[in-house]
Design an enzyme around this catalytic site. Structure first.
Site, PDB file in Angstrom:
ATOM      1  N   CYS A  79       0.821  -1.203   0.000  1.00  0.00           N
ATOM      2  CA  CYS A  79       0.000   0.000   0.000  1.00  0.00           C
ATOM      3  C   CYS A  79       0.862   1.263   0.000  1.00  0.00           C
ATOM      4  O   CYS A  79       1.462   1.579  -1.027  1.00  0.00           O
ATOM      5  CB  CYS A  79      -0.989  -0.056   1.163  1.00  0.00           C
ATOM      6  SG  CYS A  79      -2.400   1.012   0.887  1.00  0.00           S
ATOM      7  N   HIS A 170      -3.356  -5.138   1.660  1.00  0.00           N
ATOM      8  CA  HIS A 170      -2.657  -5.432   2.923  1.00  0.00           C
ATOM      9  C   HIS A 170      -2.724  -6.926   3.246  1.00  0.00           C
ATOM     10  O   HIS A 170      -3.607  -7.338   4.011  1.00  0.00           O
ATOM     11  CB  HIS A 170      -3.329  -4.673   4.070  1.00  0.00           C
ATOM     12  CG  HIS A 170      -3.087  -3.205   4.075  1.00  0.00           C
ATOM     13  ND1 HIS A 170      -2.114  -2.607   4.846  1.00  0.00           N
ATOM     14  CD2 HIS A 170      -3.687  -2.202   3.408  1.00  0.00           C
ATOM     15  CE1 HIS A 170      -2.136  -1.299   4.661  1.00  0.00           C
ATOM     16  NE2 HIS A 170      -3.084  -1.035   3.783  1.00  0.00           N
ATOM     17  N   GLU A 172      -1.002  -8.519   5.260  1.00  0.00           N
ATOM     18  CA  GLU A 172      -0.692  -8.739   6.682  1.00  0.00           C
ATOM     19  C   GLU A 172      -1.934  -8.643   7.559  1.00  0.00           C
ATOM     20  O   GLU A 172      -1.897  -8.977   8.727  1.00  0.00           O
ATOM     21  CB  GLU A 172       0.390  -7.738   7.143  1.00  0.00           C
ATOM     22  CG  GLU A 172      -0.079  -6.310   7.394  1.00  0.00           C
ATOM     23  CD  GLU A 172      -0.310  -5.491   6.122  1.00  0.00           C
ATOM     24  OE1 GLU A 172      -0.231  -6.059   5.016  1.00  0.00           O
ATOM     25  OE2 GLU A 172      -0.594  -4.292   6.247  1.00  0.00           O
TER      26      GLU A 172
HETATM   27  N1  GLN Z   1      -3.500   6.455   1.039  1.00  0.00           N
HETATM   28  C1  GLN Z   1      -2.223   6.142   1.634  1.00  0.00           C
HETATM   29  C2  GLN Z   1      -1.090   6.917   0.962  1.00  0.00           C
HETATM   30  O1  GLN Z   1      -1.330   7.624   0.029  1.00  0.00           O
HETATM   31  C3  GLN Z   1      -1.947   4.661   1.552  1.00  0.00           C
HETATM   32  C4  GLN Z   1      -2.981   3.906   2.366  1.00  0.00           C
HETATM   33  C5  GLN Z   1      -2.446   2.662   3.019  1.00  0.00           C
HETATM   34  O2  GLN Z   1      -1.236   2.418   3.085  1.00  0.00           O
HETATM   35  N2  GLN Z   1      -3.354   1.870   3.541  1.00  0.00           N
HETATM   36  O3  GLN Z   1       0.036   6.824   1.374  1.00  0.00           O
END
Ligand code: GLN
Length: 194
Positions: A79, A170, A172
């Site tokens: 992410c 994610h 995890e």
């Molecule tokens: N929206 C977050 C970002 O731009 C990422 C979201 C996340 O890691 N769950 O960094």
């Protein structure tokens, strides 16, 4: 094997628990001194990429981490971690760690669809892989020798380039350990290639 987990911000504890379940030792990286320990791989967790990049720079971790990844240290970004590794964002230089030939779109699912769960195929891992998305990015496209590993709703949500692995979701946060096992296998491969 010892895996460093960037622990400046975000969902790092869940990665530690996942690797503990797989019998892999981890340590948290909060400052330069932590980073200087021996490591066989690195996980960059989900969280907020704007905060993570600022802290990396402020703590003097930016250059050593970027150098290590460029020199082949296996890395897994989830992410925000994916966002950190992308070279470009919507076609413009991303100016983060920028080690991977992927073009990212941040908060790609908008506010309404910001968070959702699905299961999908993941190349090299199998079918019905649980995928939890939280204000997630997706990958607009991969280039050079970066390869798409998973697609959800027509968008690329996982990719690999050499020893770099990224997921927009994610892994995890679910019980399924297969994605982390895949990363551990990447670390083993990179060791046997040396
Ligand atoms: N929206 C977050 C970002 O731009 C990422 C979201 C996340 O890691 N769950 O960094």
């Amino acid at each position: 094997m010892r895996v460093a987990i960037l622990a400046l911000q975000g969902a790092f504890i869940e990665h530690e628990r996942m690797l503990a379940r797989l019998g892999v030792e981890t340590f948290e990286v909060r400052q330069l001194r932590d980073w200087e320990q021996h490591k066989d791989g690195l996980i960059i967790p989900g969280g907020e990429s704007t905060v993570q990049i600022k802290l990396l720079r402020d703590l003097g971790l930016y250059a050593p981490v970027a150098e290590a990844i460029k020199s082949g240290l296996p890395v897994f970004g989830t992410c925000a971690g994916l966002i950190m590794l992308a070279k470009t964002q919507d076609g413009e230089p991303a100016n983060r760690l920028s080690t991977m030939d992927i073009d990212v779109r941040r908060n790609a699912y908008g506010r309404q669809l910001g968070s959702f769960y699905t299961e999908a195929h993941f190349e090299g891992v199998g079918d019905d892989v649980p995928m939890t998305f939280i204000r997630a990015p997706y990958i607009n496209g991969v280039s050079a020798d970066a390869k798409t590993l998973a697609v959800v709703g027509g968008h690329i949500v996982a990719a690999r380039q050499g020893a770099q692995l990224v997921t927009a979701f994610h892994p995890e946060l679910n019980d399924d350990t297969r994605i982390h096992e895949y990363f551990i296998d990447m670390i083993r491969q990179s060791k046997s290639d040396m």
